[in-house]
Scaffold this active site. Structure first.
Site, PDB file in Angstrom:
ATOM      1  NE  ARG A 234       5.169  -0.902  -5.617  1.00 36.34           N
ATOM      2  CZ  ARG A 234       3.947  -0.628  -5.164  1.00 36.34           C
ATOM      3  NH1 ARG A 234       3.671  -0.766  -3.885  1.00 36.34           N
ATOM      4  NH2 ARG A 234       3.017  -0.172  -5.984  1.00 36.34           N
ATOM      5  CD  GLU A 263       4.590  -7.904  -3.996  1.00 35.09           C
ATOM      6  OE1 GLU A 263       3.489  -7.399  -4.219  1.00 35.09           O
ATOM      7  OE2 GLU A 263       5.342  -7.546  -3.076  1.00 35.09           O
ATOM      8  CG  HIS A 281       1.450  -5.758  -2.186  1.00 30.13           C
ATOM      9  ND1 HIS A 281       2.275  -5.571  -3.249  1.00 30.13           N
ATOM     10  CD2 HIS A 281       0.988  -4.537  -1.866  1.00 30.13           C
ATOM     11  CE1 HIS A 281       2.307  -4.285  -3.581  1.00 30.13           C
ATOM     12  NE2 HIS A 281       1.524  -3.642  -2.767  1.00 30.13           N
TER      13      HIS A 281
HETATM   14  C1  8YV Z   1      -2.310  -1.608  -4.046  1.00 31.55           C
HETATM   15  C2  8YV Z   1      -0.032  -0.757  -3.736  1.00 31.55           C
HETATM   16  O1  8YV Z   1      -3.385  -1.984  -3.293  1.00 31.55           O
HETATM   17  O2  8YV Z   1      -0.970   1.363  -3.746  1.00 31.55           O
HETATM   18  C3  8YV Z   1      -0.073   0.648  -4.189  1.00 31.55           C
HETATM   19  O3  8YV Z   1       0.819   1.029  -4.967  1.00 31.55           O
HETATM   20  O4  8YV Z   1       0.943  -1.405  -3.834  1.00 31.55           O
HETATM   21  C4  8YV Z   1      -1.216  -1.328  -3.094  1.00 31.55           C
HETATM   22  O5  8YV Z   1      -1.651  -0.411  -2.125  1.00 31.55           O
HETATM   23  C5  8YV Z   1      -2.011  -2.731  -5.000  1.00 31.55           C
HETATM   24  O6  8YV Z   1      -1.111  -2.291  -5.938  1.00 31.55           O
HETATM   25  C6  8YV Z   1      -3.302  -3.191  -5.651  1.00 31.55           C
HETATM   26  O7  8YV Z   1      -3.076  -4.332  -6.435  1.00 31.55           O
END
Ligand code: 8YV
Length: 315
Positions: A234, A263, A281
């Site tokens: 993150r 983002e 992302h």
């Molecule tokens: C997700 C992510 O694909 O897994 C997570 O927490 O940030 C990503 O892998 C994303 O949140 C999907 O919108």
């Protein structure tokens, strides 16, 4: 008997939307013009929230749903869910771990290789005629045999380290404690020391208030002008202002980033840099993995409403 009413925070692929609509009465928050009015209207009947890792569910949203029982996250990161608000009311929370781990690790390693070997620029070198006009593409840096640091040896960090082993890299990691399953890798007690002995530093730890800006000026300076930072966790784990200053000044060699503050509206300063690789992302962004995530999201919802144990509970 009517289907349980759920609030869908962000869009899902069609292959998820169909089954979700079939099993639940779905209120699509992201489509609402006036989100406050929408929450006031549908919130009283909402029993579950289906969200995404980067979108979560804040206290305002949670408090607008007095009958809320469960928040099901499509993603492994649940840092955007207000867990304190959930604990106050005994609201359950689930995520989608494991099904995405290897994809995220794959992209992290691919980002390291792509940036270190200059592959984006090399393709331009071919396509814009530079190869014919200017000759050999400028030399870049190798990866194999060099030093890798993994900040956070959880599921994703472990899969990253496993992959890096295949490049004969000298692997070290930092975590709250040494991991008995990581015998072949050096445990380092703090991120600054880890950065100082790394050419490539992977940020793979779960984000929380406790890890905010764990990669700050000191870690970035320790990684140094030959170092590469790879972030597949993150943005909040990194002090982005310090990162930008270091990249602009050359204090840090390069950065491969899949996540950004604000983002998808990332800081425009990133766009002017030639020592970064920027990804949207996308680390879990494969058809196979996103289908598995969507299935697990729905399985948790279904389990809850049928009185069965949750498959992947966080809270
Ligand atoms: C997700 C992510 O694909 O897994 C997570 O927490 O940030 C990503 O892998 C994303 O949140 C999907 O919108």
């Amino acid at each position: 008997m009517s289907n349980p009413e759920i609030l869908q925070v962000g869009p899902y692929p069609e292959w998820d939307q169909g089954p979700l609509n079939a099993a639940f009465t779905v209120h699509q928050y992201f489509d609402a013009a006036d989100k406050t009015a929408f929450l006031a209207s549908v919130g009283p009947n909402v029993r579950a929230i289906a969200t995404r890792g980067e979108l979560g569910a804040d206290r305002t949203m949670i408090e607008a749903c007095p009958e809320l029982e469960l928040i099901s996250v499509y993603g492994v990161g649940f840092d955007a869910v207000d867990l304190a608000a959930c604990r106050e009311r005994g609201i359950r929370v689930t995520n989608t771990p494991d099904v995405l781990t290897k994809d995220v690790a794959d992209l992290g390693v691919a980002m390291m290789l792509c940036l270190s070997r200059g592959m984006i620029g090399a393709e331009s070198w071919v396509k814009d005629g530079s190869w014919a006009a200017k000759g050999l593409y400028p030399l870049k840096r190798r990866v194999w045999g060099r030093r890798a640091g993994v900040l956070g040896l959880g599921r994703i960090g472990y899969e990253v380290a496993k992959r890096l082993q295949g490049f004969d890299m000298q692997i070290a990691y930092s975590d709250v404690a040494a991991k008995d399953f990581a015998s072949g890798w050096e445990f380092v007690g703090d991120p600054v020391t880890l950065a100082a002995r790394s050419d490539f530093l992977f940020v793979t730890l779960a984000a929380s208030a406790a890890t905010r800006h764990i990669v700050g000026r000191d870690v970035i300076a320790a990684l140094g002008s030959e170092g590469m930072l790879v972030n597949i966790s993150r943005a909040s784990n990194i002090d982005e202002e310090a990162l930008l200053e270091a990249l602009e000044s050359g204090l840090l060699g390069s950065a491969a980033l899949d996540v950004f503050e604000g983002e998808p509206a990332l800081n425009p300063r990133f766009l002017g840099l030639d020592n970064v690789l920027l990804q949207p992302h996308h680390a879990s962004g494969t058809i196979e993995t996103r289908k598995a995530m969507g299935q697990l999201l729905r399985d948790n919802l279904t389990a809850h409403f049928s009185g069965q144990p949750l498959l992947t509970p966080v809270l």
